[in-house]
Write an enzyme that holds these catalytic residues in place. Structure first.
Site, PDB file in Angstrom:
ATOM      1  N   LYS A 130      -6.608   8.600  -1.099  1.00 12.44           N
ATOM      2  CA  LYS A 130      -8.139   8.634  -0.112  1.00 12.44           C
ATOM      3  C   LYS A 130      -8.750  10.462  -0.792  1.00 12.44           C
ATOM      4  O   LYS A 130      -8.958  10.942  -0.032  1.00 12.44           O
ATOM      5  CB  LYS A 130      -7.782   8.687   1.376  1.00 12.44           C
ATOM      6  CG  LYS A 130      -7.171   8.165   1.953  1.00 12.44           C
ATOM      7  CD  LYS A 130      -7.553   7.888   4.083  1.00 12.44           C
ATOM      8  CE  LYS A 130      -7.335   6.553   4.702  1.00 12.44           C
ATOM      9  NZ  LYS A 130      -6.056   6.355   4.685  1.00 12.44           N
ATOM     10  N   ARG A 136       2.447  -1.131  10.137  1.00 14.11           N
ATOM     11  CA  ARG A 136       3.705  -1.192  11.499  1.00 14.11           C
ATOM     12  C   ARG A 136       3.923  -2.190  12.577  1.00 14.11           C
ATOM     13  O   ARG A 136       4.997  -2.104  12.911  1.00 14.11           O
ATOM     14  CB  ARG A 136       2.779   0.577  12.742  1.00 14.11           C
ATOM     15  CG  ARG A 136       3.788   1.759  12.157  1.00 14.11           C
ATOM     16  CD  ARG A 136       2.938   2.447  12.846  1.00 14.11           C
ATOM     17  NE  ARG A 136       0.935   2.522  12.598  1.00 14.11           N
ATOM     18  CZ  ARG A 136       0.369   3.336  13.762  1.00 14.11           C
ATOM     19  NH1 ARG A 136       0.245   4.565  14.157  1.00 14.11           N
ATOM     20  NH2 ARG A 136      -1.011   3.087  13.585  1.00 14.11           N
ATOM     21  N   ASP A 143     -13.359  14.991  -2.598  1.00 11.01           N
ATOM     22  CA  ASP A 143     -12.922  16.919  -3.647  1.00 11.01           C
ATOM     23  C   ASP A 143     -14.208  17.175  -4.239  1.00 11.01           C
ATOM     24  O   ASP A 143     -14.549  15.598  -4.361  1.00 11.01           O
ATOM     25  CB  ASP A 143     -11.665  17.061  -4.358  1.00 11.01           C
ATOM     26  CG  ASP A 143     -11.419  18.646  -4.529  1.00 11.01           C
ATOM     27  OD1 ASP A 143     -12.267  19.187  -4.358  1.00 11.01           O
ATOM     28  OD2 ASP A 143     -10.207  18.792  -3.899  1.00 11.01           O
ATOM     29  N   ASP A 199      -3.512   4.148  -2.119  1.00 12.65           N
ATOM     30  CA  ASP A 199      -4.332   4.533  -0.834  1.00 12.65           C
ATOM     31  C   ASP A 199      -3.945   6.489  -0.436  1.00 12.65           C
ATOM     32  O   ASP A 199      -3.401   6.576   0.098  1.00 12.65           O
ATOM     33  CB  ASP A 199      -3.954   4.132   0.298  1.00 12.65           C
ATOM     34  CG  ASP A 199      -4.773   4.644   1.603  1.00 12.65           C
ATOM     35  OD1 ASP A 199      -6.083   5.034   1.266  1.00 12.65           O
ATOM     36  OD2 ASP A 199      -4.576   4.181   3.289  1.00 12.65           O
ATOM     37  N   THR A 213     -10.143   3.922  10.322  1.00 14.28           N
ATOM     38  CA  THR A 213     -10.022   3.355  11.490  1.00 14.28           C
ATOM     39  C   THR A 213      -9.398   4.102  12.367  1.00 14.28           C
ATOM     40  O   THR A 213      -9.467   3.874  13.972  1.00 14.28           O
ATOM     41  CB  THR A 213      -9.824   2.121  11.536  1.00 14.28           C
ATOM     42  OG1 THR A 213      -8.039   2.323  10.848  1.00 14.28           O
ATOM     43  CG2 THR A 213     -10.370   1.265  10.475  1.00 14.28           C
ATOM     44  N   LYS A 263       0.984  -1.386  -0.199  1.00 14.51           N
ATOM     45  CA  LYS A 263       0.003   0.465  -0.104  1.00 14.51           C
ATOM     46  C   LYS A 263       0.621   1.567   0.101  1.00 14.51           C
ATOM     47  O   LYS A 263       1.732   1.278   0.880  1.00 14.51           O
ATOM     48  CB  LYS A 263      -0.817   0.639   1.608  1.00 14.51           C
ATOM     49  CG  LYS A 263      -1.890   1.275   1.337  1.00 14.51           C
ATOM     50  CD  LYS A 263      -2.868   1.462   2.540  1.00 14.51           C
ATOM     51  CE  LYS A 263      -2.826   1.190   3.344  1.00 14.51           C
ATOM     52  NZ  LYS A 263      -2.096   3.165   3.550  1.00 14.51           N
TER      53      LYS A 263
END
Ligand code: C5P
Length: 237
Positions: free
Chosen positions: A60, A214, A63, A58, A122, A31
């Protein structure tokens, strides 16, 4: 090789990204998020494609319809596999995005990315949804409404927390892709994520893909962390 896990390449430079991709050779799906894409532009996508990796871009998007249509038309030329847009961009923008992706790929002949709606980040808790964002419905209901709107507008799937995946799977059907970040093995720190499940729990609940950053990439031993995650989910896939 585990194809259900997408590893988040959340590093600031091309050099660090390539070093991680080479170190975690078994990872087939990466990603690319805002930090890395702002730093490197499409160069990182070329590097990943040259190594035959699948790509979740990704960015996101959020607009107005005209701006998003332009961005999606261009993004469709990268040949990535998944692309994200915030569901909260609204019906008109979601529709413009799906149409632009089809138009971009029809004119180029490049396979279009699956367009995935971010239902709710999330990192947002129920309390933040109510108190900070002033959204007066329960979090699971809000996530479901966003996913259903995205599906109605022709999107291919949604990003949701593992805690909502079972409900979305029931309501949106088996063809709607459900991508879950907020995944934490029991041995990893939760960090800023709020609505977490373990990898095995998320897959059992109906996720198609897990996005894990992570716990693998910031581990002292990323290869061992990857192996531990793969072992953990081997029993459920
Ligand atoms: O490091 P961690 O496992 O928390 O990484 C999760 C990744 O998934 C991050 O790159 C984050 O931007 C992304 N993400 C998320 N929540 C969403 C959509 C994407 O955490 N709703």
């Amino acid at each position: 090789m585990n194809t259900k896990i997408i590893v988040a390449l959340d590093v600031p430079t091309l050099e660090e990204a390539i070093a991680l991709v080479e170190k975690l050779d078994e990872v087939s799906f990466w990603k690319v998020g805002l930090e890395l894409f702002v730093s490197t532009g499409p160069k990182i996508l070329e590097e990943l494609k040259s190594r035959s990796k699948r790509i979740f871009l990704d960015l996101k998007f959020h607009d107005i319809p005209n701006t998003i249509a332009g961005a999606c038309r261009v993004a469709a030329l990268f040949g990535v596999d998944l692309l994200t847009i915030h569901a909260v961009s609204g019906r008109d923008t979601l529709k413009a995005a799906t149409e632009a992706i089809q138009a971009g790929s029809a004119s180029s002949g490049i396979k279009p990315p699956k367009l995935i709606a971010v239902s709710l980040l999330t990192s947002i808790s129920s309390r933040q949804l109510a108190i900070d964002l002033k959204i007066p419905i329960e979090l699971p209901e809000y996530v479901l409404e966003m996913a259903l709107m995205a599906q109605e507008m022709g999107l291919d799937g949604a990003v949701c927390s593992p805690q909502e995946v079972a409900q979305l799977r029931d309501s949106c059907g088996s063809d709607f892709l459900l991508v879950c970040p907020g995944v934490r093995p029991t041995w990893a720190a939760i960090g800023d994520q709020k609505r977490v499940f373990t990898p095995a729990q998320a897959l059992k609940a109906g996720a198609d893909y897990l996005v894990i950053g992570r716990p693998i990439t910031a581990s002292a031993d990323p290869q061992l962390a990857w192996k531990k995650v793969c072992d953990e989910i081997a029993a459920v896939v």
